[in-house]
Design a protein around this motif. Structure first.
Motif, PDB file in Angstrom:
ATOM      1  N   GLU A  77     -51.991  -7.109 -29.802  1.00 52.31           N
ATOM      2  CA  GLU A  77     -50.515  -7.308 -29.284  1.00 52.31           C
ATOM      3  C   GLU A  77     -49.696  -8.427 -29.754  1.00 52.31           C
ATOM      4  OE1 GLU A  77     -50.510  -7.065 -25.183  1.00 52.31           O
ATOM      5  OE2 GLU A  77     -48.274  -7.357 -24.919  1.00 52.31           O
ATOM      6  N   GLU A  78     -50.350  -9.279 -30.294  1.00 52.43           N
ATOM      7  CA  GLU A  78     -49.533 -10.733 -31.026  1.00 52.43           C
ATOM      8  C   GLU A  78     -49.070 -10.254 -32.306  1.00 52.43           C
ATOM      9  OE1 GLU A  78     -52.666 -10.525 -30.297  1.00 52.43           O
ATOM     10  OE2 GLU A  78     -53.978 -11.421 -31.584  1.00 52.43           O
ATOM     11  N   THR A  80     -45.975   5.692 -32.040  1.00 49.49           N
ATOM     12  CA  THR A  80     -47.095   5.142 -31.880  1.00 49.49           C
ATOM     13  C   THR A  80     -48.082   6.342 -31.122  1.00 49.49           C
ATOM     14  OG1 THR A  80     -46.048   2.970 -31.227  1.00 49.49           O
ATOM     15  CG2 THR A  80     -48.423   3.254 -30.586  1.00 49.49           C
ATOM     16  N   PHE A  98     -55.264  -2.220 -30.623  1.00 46.68           N
ATOM     17  CA  PHE A  98     -54.226  -2.925 -31.361  1.00 46.68           C
ATOM     18  C   PHE A  98     -54.172  -4.432 -31.063  1.00 46.68           C
ATOM     19  CE2 PHE A  98     -52.680  -1.843 -27.013  1.00 46.68           C
ATOM     20  CZ  PHE A  98     -52.424  -2.952 -26.269  1.00 46.68           C
ATOM     21  N   ALA A 121     -52.231   2.762 -30.136  1.00 50.50           N
ATOM     22  CA  ALA A 121     -52.461   2.271 -28.927  1.00 50.50           C
ATOM     23  C   ALA A 121     -53.905   2.575 -28.377  1.00 50.50           C
ATOM     24  CB  ALA A 121     -51.433   2.712 -27.826  1.00 50.50           C
ATOM     25  N   THR A 123     -48.373  -6.582 -32.859  1.00 53.95           N
ATOM     26  CA  THR A 123     -47.440  -5.353 -32.628  1.00 53.95           C
ATOM     27  C   THR A 123     -46.077  -5.929 -32.262  1.00 53.95           C
ATOM     28  OG1 THR A 123     -49.351  -4.265 -32.155  1.00 53.95           O
ATOM     29  CG2 THR A 123     -47.375  -3.474 -31.209  1.00 53.95           C
ATOM     30  N   ARG A 124     -45.798  -6.665 -31.476  1.00 53.89           N
ATOM     31  CA  ARG A 124     -44.563  -6.855 -30.653  1.00 53.89           C
ATOM     32  C   ARG A 124     -43.648  -7.595 -31.590  1.00 53.89           C
ATOM     33  NH1 ARG A 124     -43.883  -6.369 -24.974  1.00 53.89           N
ATOM     34  NH2 ARG A 124     -45.762  -6.050 -23.853  1.00 53.89           N
ATOM     35  N   VAL A 144     -48.597   1.631 -21.603  1.00 50.37           N
ATOM     36  CA  VAL A 144     -48.505   0.398 -22.283  1.00 50.37           C
ATOM     37  C   VAL A 144     -47.348   0.511 -23.538  1.00 50.37           C
ATOM     38  CG1 VAL A 144     -49.700  -1.102 -24.164  1.00 50.37           C
ATOM     39  CG2 VAL A 144     -50.774  -0.690 -21.780  1.00 50.37           C
ATOM     40  N   ASP A 165     -44.030   0.311 -22.146  1.00 53.36           N
ATOM     41  CA  ASP A 165     -43.870  -1.098 -21.857  1.00 53.36           C
ATOM     42  C   ASP A 165     -43.261  -2.046 -23.056  1.00 53.36           C
ATOM     43  OD1 ASP A 165     -44.539  -0.740 -19.277  1.00 53.36           O
ATOM     44  OD2 ASP A 165     -46.563  -1.520 -19.356  1.00 53.36           O
ATOM     45  N   TRP A 166     -44.250  -1.736 -24.184  1.00 46.66           N
ATOM     46  CA  TRP A 166     -43.648  -2.448 -25.580  1.00 46.66           C
ATOM     47  C   TRP A 166     -42.278  -2.047 -25.887  1.00 46.66           C
ATOM     48  CZ3 TRP A 166     -47.650  -0.122 -29.532  1.00 46.66           C
ATOM     49  CH2 TRP A 166     -49.103  -0.846 -29.247  1.00 46.66           C
TER      50      TRP A 166
END
Ligand SMILES: [Zn+2]
Length: 555
Positions: free
Chosen positions: A333-334, A352, A331, A305, A336-337, A362, A365-366
């Protein structure tokens, strides 16, 4: 009461043994002071194992009750603990540190240079001198090494010395010349070439600037990697580590470890997390690789992160107290998620790296979003045991979320006692109370998987144990305002390196305490880590390490 219960249990075991004439065992440890890890007390007794498992724990196993052929070791009262696990250690890096010039733990620049000079004298003219592990944090000289320091005794050999955190190297003039780095060379994206007031490079290359020399350093081969793994394993078991959780690596690493296992040289258990990116996608495709022998299990992905506190890369919610910035996120985000949701579906654990309070938020949140989505689709695995590696700075509100989401903080006590020299400067006195908050987390019902982050830190169970129970540096120092109230009891420290990492790797049914039916993994020390004065903890010595019922190290 506990003692009484124990006698009853061992009587019961003894009776059942008597019925079968003699007990067929491989290894008997007699006359040991046993900490089973089930409570904070010890008793003098005997442990016997057959193949890989414990089959007897009790007061005594009379000679007449075991069949001939067992290896018997009289421990003369020495101290047996459940096998220690390093829940965050970079095994290959540990090995490379051993194989190259190890500069860890040297307390001044002048001594560091002396060690390099002595090492050089064992080498041929022109050989590459590669050292790792120097750290300027406690040096009285209060400066980084320079190329001129190195040139003074190494004018003809290329020298590269990597800082312990892996974020910088210092090189000599020979290397700068090879790589064509001079006063005109511009800083690369994401890194810098340190220059003096005359604009001359000092030899210090930070972050991406290290890539400028990478092509010139002799390439490491698979054979080198294998040697490093073997060396790391050998070193770890000599200190009493019976298992390591490796936070990040490739399928090439896994293939090497498999080869080592097939050669019966995997002396400590390895719980492997693959790196994010291509290795992660491959694991997500094929699913967890769970070893029924629990020697080499691959069921986790390591993600990132943010950066680290020392280099002000940790992502903070508010500005650093000693710097006009809030750190960095590392990271996409597109990418990781989607990996998170796939991992949850396949029963793959996520760990992480998060250091700053913003970094930790963060990641929470993920994780939370992923769990909500899986629940919506009726895909939620009970207790996925996702982890946050380091979990260093967490607001009280987010500490609560660790509990609600059932996230495991994976923490390294040695980081706290190394960082105490600058953490208050970086965070200020208010935020320091949310940093390395072991006590707060445990009081809320969380477990902490304890690790070392070696080779960033030294990677010694005594240092971790000492750090966990004292929160002082190795000289007994701590700063004003430093939150000593977060330190742990001895029993909590023991659990942090035994049963809690076992839970963090889904293995608490088979390891983490000394009980009949569990794997025979023991760390045996010459001193009682649970009662000796704090400073003596660092002088204790691992004298015997048993993994899978086999002696893998004996002093
Ligand atoms: Zn690490």
């Amino acid at each position: 009461m506990i003692r009484l219960l124990f006698i009853v249990v061992s009587l019961y075991v003894s009776t059942s043994i008597a019925a079968s004439k003699c007990l067929d065992v491989d290894l008997i440890l007699t006359n040991g002071t046993i900490y089973s890890g089930l409570n904070d007390r010890s008793f003098v007794g005997t442990i016997a194992s057959k193949e890989s498992k414990i089959i007897y724990v009790g007061d005594i196993l009379p000679d007449s009750l075991h069949c001939a052929g067992a290896k018997v070791i009289n421990l003369s009262g020495k101290y047996i603990y459940p096998g220690f696990t390093d829940a965050h250690g970079h095994l290959k890096g540990i090995g490379y540190r051993e194989l190259s010039l190890n500069l860890q733990g040297i307390s001044s620049l002048s001594e560091t240079l002396e060690v390099v000079k002595n090492y050089l004298s064992t080498k041929e003219l022109g050989d590459w001198i590669i050292g790792r592990g120097w750290i300027d944090k406690v040096w009285p000289e209060n400066r980084f090494p320079t190329r001129w320091d190195l040139d003074s005794f190494a004018p003809n050999n290329p020298v590269v010395l990597e800082r312990a955190d892996g974020h910088a190297v210092v090189v000599n003039s020979t290397v700068l010349k090879l790589a064509n780095i001079d006063s005109n060379t511009e800083d690369p994206q994401g890194g810098f070439i340190e220059k003096d007031i005359n604009g001359e490079p000092t030899g210090l290359l930070v972050d991406m600037a290290m890539n400028l020399i990478a092509d010139f350093i002799p390439k490491l081969t698979r054979e080198d990697d294998k040697e490093a793994f073997l060396e790391g394993i050998k070193r770890n078991v000599s200190l009493g580590w019976t298992q390591i959780h490796v936070p990040g690596g490739t399928f090439d690493d896994i293939s090497i470890l498999n080869e080592i296992k097939s050669e019966n040289k995997l002396l400590q258990r390895v719980y492997f997390m693959v790196s994010d990116g291509e290795p992660a996608d491959r694991l997500l495709k094929q699913g967890p690789i769970i070893d029924p022998e629990h020697l080499l299990t691959v069921r986790a992905i390591k993600m990132y992160a943010d950066g680290a506190l020392g280099s002000r890369g940790a992502a903070l919610l508010e500005k650093y107290s000693d710097y006009d910035g809030k750190g960095v996120f590392i990271f996409l985000e597109e990418e990781t998620r989607p990996r998170l949701i796939k991992a949850l579906n396949k029963g793959i654990q996520i760990g992480t790296h998060a250091i700053g309070d913003h970094g930790n938020r963060v990641v929470l949140d993920w994780y939370e979003d992923t769990f909500i989505e899986a629940k919506k689709n009726n895909n939620f695995l009970v207790s996925p045991r996702w982890r946050i590696e380091h979990s260093q700075n967490i607001t009280p509100q987010d500490q609560r979320r660790f509990v609600e989401l059932d996230i495991i903080p994976s923490m390294q006590p040695s980081h706290a006692i190394g960082d105490l020299h600058f953490a208050i400067d970086r965070l200020g006195l208010d935020r320091i109370n949310n940093a390395y908050a072991w006590r707060n987390l445990i009081n809320q019902g969380l477990i902490i998987a304890g690790g070392t982050d070696a080779p960033v830190e030294i990677g010694d169970p005594r240092i971790e144990f000492y750090a966990a129970v004292t929160r002082k540096d190795l000289d007994g120092f701590y700063d004003e305002g430093w939150n000593l109230d977060q330190r742990l009891t001895r029993f909590e420290a023991l659990k942090m390196f035994t049963i809690w990492p076992a839970i963090a790797s889904f293995e608490e049914e088979v390891k983490g305490t000394i009980e009949v039916g569990k794997f025979a993994d023991f760390s045996i020390f010459d001193k009682d880590l649970m009662t000796i004065p704090e400073q003596i903890i660092l002088e204790a010595k691992n004298i015997l390490t048993v993994v899978n019922g086999k002696v893998v190290f004996q002093e």
